[in-house]
Design a protein around this motif. Structure first.
Motif, PDB file in Angstrom:
ATOM      1  N   GLY A   1     -77.109 -51.209  32.520  1.00  0.00           N
ATOM      2  CA  GLY A   1     -75.741 -51.124  33.035  1.00  0.00           C
ATOM      3  C   GLY A   1     -75.191 -49.720  32.867  1.00  0.00           C
ATOM      4  O   GLY A   1     -75.848 -48.838  32.293  1.00  0.00           O
ATOM      5  N   ASP A   2     -73.983 -49.536  33.370  1.00  0.00           N
ATOM      6  CA  ASP A   2     -73.231 -48.290  33.162  1.00  0.00           C
ATOM      7  C   ASP A   2     -74.039 -47.032  33.496  1.00  0.00           C
ATOM      8  O   ASP A   2     -74.054 -46.070  32.733  1.00  0.00           O
ATOM      9  CB  ASP A   2     -72.685 -48.251  31.727  1.00  0.00           C
ATOM     10  CG  ASP A   2     -71.681 -49.373  31.514  1.00  0.00           C
ATOM     11  OD1 ASP A   2     -70.531 -49.217  31.919  1.00  0.00           O
ATOM     12  OD2 ASP A   2     -72.080 -50.444  30.993  1.00  0.00           O
ATOM     13  N   THR A   3     -74.661 -47.067  34.647  1.00  0.00           N
ATOM     14  CA  THR A   3     -75.427 -45.905  35.100  1.00  0.00           C
ATOM     15  C   THR A   3     -74.491 -44.742  35.466  1.00  0.00           C
ATOM     16  O   THR A   3     -74.790 -43.584  35.188  1.00  0.00           O
ATOM     17  CB  THR A   3     -76.282 -46.296  36.334  1.00  0.00           C
ATOM     18  OG1 THR A   3     -76.959 -47.522  36.057  1.00  0.00           O
ATOM     19  CG2 THR A   3     -77.278 -45.217  36.674  1.00  0.00           C
TER      20      THR A   3
ATOM     21  N   GLY B   1     -72.978 -53.640  36.025  1.00  0.00           N
ATOM     22  CA  GLY B   1     -71.861 -52.905  36.582  1.00  0.00           C
ATOM     23  C   GLY B   1     -71.698 -51.465  36.144  1.00  0.00           C
ATOM     24  O   GLY B   1     -72.284 -51.007  35.177  1.00  0.00           O
ATOM     25  N   ASP B   2     -70.853 -50.761  36.930  1.00  0.00           N
ATOM     26  CA  ASP B   2     -70.703 -49.308  36.839  1.00  0.00           C
ATOM     27  C   ASP B   2     -72.026 -48.615  37.165  1.00  0.00           C
ATOM     28  O   ASP B   2     -72.405 -47.626  36.535  1.00  0.00           O
ATOM     29  CB  ASP B   2     -70.160 -48.854  35.471  1.00  0.00           C
ATOM     30  CG  ASP B   2     -68.686 -49.211  35.257  1.00  0.00           C
ATOM     31  OD1 ASP B   2     -68.082 -49.789  36.182  1.00  0.00           O
ATOM     32  OD2 ASP B   2     -68.152 -48.912  34.188  1.00  0.00           O
ATOM     33  N   LEU B   3     -72.707 -49.146  38.174  1.00  0.00           N
ATOM     34  CA  LEU B   3     -73.863 -48.431  38.711  1.00  0.00           C
ATOM     35  C   LEU B   3     -73.380 -47.106  39.296  1.00  0.00           C
ATOM     36  O   LEU B   3     -73.988 -46.065  39.092  1.00  0.00           O
ATOM     37  CB  LEU B   3     -74.556 -49.275  39.799  1.00  0.00           C
ATOM     38  CG  LEU B   3     -75.667 -48.586  40.585  1.00  0.00           C
ATOM     39  CD1 LEU B   3     -76.837 -48.198  39.691  1.00  0.00           C
ATOM     40  CD2 LEU B   3     -76.163 -49.468  41.731  1.00  0.00           C
TER      41      LEU B   3
ATOM     42  N   GLY C   1     -68.841 -53.673  38.050  1.00  0.00           N
ATOM     43  CA  GLY C   1     -68.019 -53.106  36.986  1.00  0.00           C
ATOM     44  C   GLY C   1     -66.758 -52.503  37.579  1.00  0.00           C
ATOM     45  O   GLY C   1     -66.605 -52.452  38.809  1.00  0.00           O
ATOM     46  N   ASN C   2     -65.878 -52.036  36.729  1.00  0.00           N
ATOM     47  CA  ASN C   2     -64.624 -51.463  37.220  1.00  0.00           C
ATOM     48  C   ASN C   2     -64.846 -50.238  38.107  1.00  0.00           C
ATOM     49  O   ASN C   2     -64.129 -50.029  39.088  1.00  0.00           O
ATOM     50  CB  ASN C   2     -63.684 -51.120  36.047  1.00  0.00           C
ATOM     51  CG  ASN C   2     -64.360 -50.355  34.926  1.00  0.00           C
ATOM     52  OD1 ASN C   2     -65.459 -50.724  34.497  1.00  0.00           O
ATOM     53  ND2 ASN C   2     -63.730 -49.310  34.448  1.00  0.00           N
ATOM     54  N   HIS C   3     -65.863 -49.438  37.789  1.00  0.00           N
ATOM     55  CA  HIS C   3     -66.063 -48.211  38.569  1.00  0.00           C
ATOM     56  C   HIS C   3     -66.613 -48.474  39.970  1.00  0.00           C
ATOM     57  O   HIS C   3     -66.548 -47.585  40.814  1.00  0.00           O
ATOM     58  CB  HIS C   3     -66.983 -47.252  37.807  1.00  0.00           C
ATOM     59  CG  HIS C   3     -66.269 -46.519  36.722  1.00  0.00           C
ATOM     60  ND1 HIS C   3     -65.743 -45.256  36.876  1.00  0.00           N
ATOM     61  CD2 HIS C   3     -65.947 -46.899  35.457  1.00  0.00           C
ATOM     62  CE1 HIS C   3     -65.149 -44.881  35.758  1.00  0.00           C
ATOM     63  NE2 HIS C   3     -65.266 -45.863  34.874  1.00  0.00           N
ATOM     64  N   GLU C   4     -67.159 -49.659  40.209  1.00  0.00           N
ATOM     65  CA  GLU C   4     -67.676 -49.948  41.562  1.00  0.00           C
ATOM     66  C   GLU C   4     -66.580 -49.781  42.617  1.00  0.00           C
ATOM     67  O   GLU C   4     -66.875 -49.568  43.794  1.00  0.00           O
ATOM     68  CB  GLU C   4     -68.239 -51.378  41.629  1.00  0.00           C
ATOM     69  CG  GLU C   4     -69.747 -51.448  41.611  1.00  0.00           C
ATOM     70  CD  GLU C   4     -70.374 -50.922  40.323  1.00  0.00           C
ATOM     71  OE1 GLU C   4     -71.125 -49.939  40.402  1.00  0.00           O
ATOM     72  OE2 GLU C   4     -70.097 -51.489  39.235  1.00  0.00           O
TER      73      GLU C   4
ATOM     74  N   PHE D   1     -71.871 -60.221  32.575  1.00  0.00           N
ATOM     75  CA  PHE D   1     -70.679 -59.577  33.133  1.00  0.00           C
ATOM     76  C   PHE D   1     -70.421 -58.243  32.453  1.00  0.00           C
ATOM     77  O   PHE D   1     -71.050 -57.909  31.447  1.00  0.00           O
ATOM     78  CB  PHE D   1     -69.452 -60.494  33.124  1.00  0.00           C
ATOM     79  CG  PHE D   1     -69.182 -61.279  31.881  1.00  0.00           C
ATOM     80  CD1 PHE D   1     -68.674 -60.666  30.752  1.00  0.00           C
ATOM     81  CD2 PHE D   1     -69.394 -62.660  31.864  1.00  0.00           C
ATOM     82  CE1 PHE D   1     -68.380 -61.406  29.621  1.00  0.00           C
ATOM     83  CE2 PHE D   1     -69.104 -63.410  30.730  1.00  0.00           C
ATOM     84  CZ  PHE D   1     -68.599 -62.786  29.603  1.00  0.00           C
ATOM     85  N   HIS D   2     -69.487 -57.494  33.027  1.00  0.00           N
ATOM     86  CA  HIS D   2     -69.311 -56.099  32.624  1.00  0.00           C
ATOM     87  C   HIS D   2     -68.608 -55.948  31.267  1.00  0.00           C
ATOM     88  O   HIS D   2     -69.094 -55.247  30.382  1.00  0.00           O
ATOM     89  CB  HIS D   2     -68.526 -55.357  33.717  1.00  0.00           C
ATOM     90  CG  HIS D   2     -68.444 -53.890  33.498  1.00  0.00           C
ATOM     91  ND1 HIS D   2     -69.549 -53.063  33.536  1.00  0.00           N
ATOM     92  CD2 HIS D   2     -67.401 -53.073  33.214  1.00  0.00           C
ATOM     93  CE1 HIS D   2     -69.181 -51.823  33.304  1.00  0.00           C
ATOM     94  NE2 HIS D   2     -67.877 -51.795  33.093  1.00  0.00           N
ATOM     95  N   VAL D   3     -67.460 -56.584  31.123  1.00  0.00           N
ATOM     96  CA  VAL D   3     -66.629 -56.346  29.933  1.00  0.00           C
ATOM     97  C   VAL D   3     -66.900 -57.427  28.881  1.00  0.00           C
ATOM     98  O   VAL D   3     -66.726 -58.613  29.154  1.00  0.00           O
ATOM     99  CB  VAL D   3     -65.130 -56.343  30.294  1.00  0.00           C
ATOM    100  CG1 VAL D   3     -64.294 -56.038  29.051  1.00  0.00           C
ATOM    101  CG2 VAL D   3     -64.829 -55.321  31.385  1.00  0.00           C
TER     102      VAL D   3
ATOM    103  N   GLY E   1     -71.807 -54.937  29.252  1.00  0.00           N
ATOM    104  CA  GLY E   1     -71.932 -53.482  29.161  1.00  0.00           C
ATOM    105  C   GLY E   1     -70.576 -52.864  28.855  1.00  0.00           C
ATOM    106  O   GLY E   1     -69.902 -53.276  27.931  1.00  0.00           O
ATOM    107  N   HIS E   2     -70.175 -51.886  29.661  1.00  0.00           N
ATOM    108  CA  HIS E   2     -68.841 -51.276  29.658  1.00  0.00           C
ATOM    109  C   HIS E   2     -68.581 -50.353  28.468  1.00  0.00           C
ATOM    110  O   HIS E   2     -67.894 -49.349  28.607  1.00  0.00           O
ATOM    111  CB  HIS E   2     -67.771 -52.384  29.720  1.00  0.00           C
ATOM    112  CG  HIS E   2     -66.370 -51.921  29.957  1.00  0.00           C
ATOM    113  ND1 HIS E   2     -66.034 -51.010  30.938  1.00  0.00           N
ATOM    114  CD2 HIS E   2     -65.190 -52.243  29.340  1.00  0.00           C
ATOM    115  CE1 HIS E   2     -64.715 -50.809  30.912  1.00  0.00           C
ATOM    116  NE2 HIS E   2     -64.184 -51.534  29.956  1.00  0.00           N
ATOM    117  N   LEU E   3     -69.118 -50.686  27.295  1.00  0.00           N
ATOM    118  CA  LEU E   3     -68.794 -49.911  26.093  1.00  0.00           C
ATOM    119  C   LEU E   3     -69.688 -48.682  25.924  1.00  0.00           C
ATOM    120  O   LEU E   3     -69.379 -47.786  25.153  1.00  0.00           O
ATOM    121  CB  LEU E   3     -68.883 -50.806  24.848  1.00  0.00           C
ATOM    122  CG  LEU E   3     -67.956 -52.038  24.865  1.00  0.00           C
ATOM    123  CD1 LEU E   3     -68.132 -52.843  23.574  1.00  0.00           C
ATOM    124  CD2 LEU E   3     -66.495 -51.638  25.033  1.00  0.00           C
TER     125      LEU E   3
HETATM  126 FE   LIG Z   1     -66.879 -50.010  32.712  1.00  0.00          FE
END
Ligand SMILES: [Fe+2]
Length: 274
Positions: free
Chosen positions: A22-24, A73-75, A101-104, A178-180, A244-246
């Motif tokens: 995650g979080d690429t 998420g946040d690829l 993720g949020n950044h998507e 999930f992301h968060v 992920g996210h963190l």
């Molecule tokens: Fe995030």
């Protein structure tokens, strides 16, 4: 890429493995973008300069080991044509199961309060680079139900709660992606030592006293989110959660029996499911 092995024994008909990343935070942009986006890309790429390296390493590892990749998420770091092209290459050339993720949906990072209206400015366009519905999807492998939910704005929404209930009704053991991460006291403590707030879903209000007004508004759980969190924590078919996210790795207990994992940047978590 740092490989971490995680084993979960939840009754698969045949054991199998997944690669969780995650979080690429891809930060690609080219001449199709305006000046503002090109400047953003240059600035953000300094924070995520190994994005392509980690992604291509994960792709190679998955190919060599014949693994489904689950990405939470946040690829992409922000919406750009070059980022979405790379996302499409990722999902076309690999077997990818994805939760947004949020950044998507970030048109420009941190420019606006992120809510459904903001997300909907880019959702349809971003979705085209992915094969599964990036807001909710389920996939069965060897008698295990993999469920991916976009909770990246710190909220679960009613259609997602209903869809999760429909998956539970199928009666298979479930792994959630999930992301968060969901609030748990130990993770909250670690997060607060690192940041000005914990960046977790369903953090109790009294533990958000020190948050800025913006972070409080962003992260305060609504009724559906609390209801979904309670369901996740009490439903015996839900066996494990991967998030992920963190940006750092973590493994903890959400309840006495339910384990929650966070997979950080640069980590490939090989999940062995039996
Ligand atoms: Fe995030």
């Amino acid at each position: 890429m740092n490989i971490v092995n995680t084993q979960i024994n939840i009754g698969a008909s045949i054991p199998f493995r997944l690669l969780h990343i995650g979080d690429t935070h891809l930060t690609l942009a080219d001449r199709r973008e305006n000046e503002r986006k090109l400047k953003l890309a240059a600035e953000r790429s300094r924070h995520f300069n190994n994005a392509e390296l980690y992604l291509s390493e994960a792709e190679r590892y998955a190919r060599e080991n014949n693994l489904v990749i689950v990405h939470t998420g946040d690829l992409i770091d922000f919406v750009s044509e070059a980022n979405l092209d790379r996302a499409r290459k990722f999902t076309v050339e690999n077997d990818v199961f994805f939760a947004a993720g949020n950044h998507e949906f970030s048109l420009y990072v941190g420019e606006a309060f992120e809510d459904a209206e903001y997300r909907n400015q880019s959702l349809a366009h971003v979705q085209k680079s992915f094969k599964n519905d990036i807001r909710f999807a389920a996939r069965k492998i060897n008698g295990i139900n993999l469920v991916a939910i976009d909770n990246s704005y710190y909220r679960f929404e009613k259609p997602q709660l209903e869809a999760l209930l429909a998956e539970i009704a199928l009666g298979l053991p479930i792994i959630l992606f999930f992301h968060v991460p969901l609030f748990e006291p130990a993770l909250y403590k670690i997060s607060m030592e690192r940041n000005e707030c914990a960046y977790l879903t369903s953090t109790p209000e009294e533990l958000m006293n020190s948050y800025s007004e913006y972070r409080y508004r962003q992260q305060k759980a609504d009724d559906i989110t609390l209801e979904t969190t309670e369901l996740i924590k009490t439903e015996p078919l839900i066996k494990a959660i991967f998030t992920g996210h963190l940006h750092y790795d973590y493994e903890g207990m959400l309840t006495d029996t339910l384990r929650q994992y966070v997979t950080g940047i640069g980590t490939g978590r090989v999940i062995e499911i039996s």
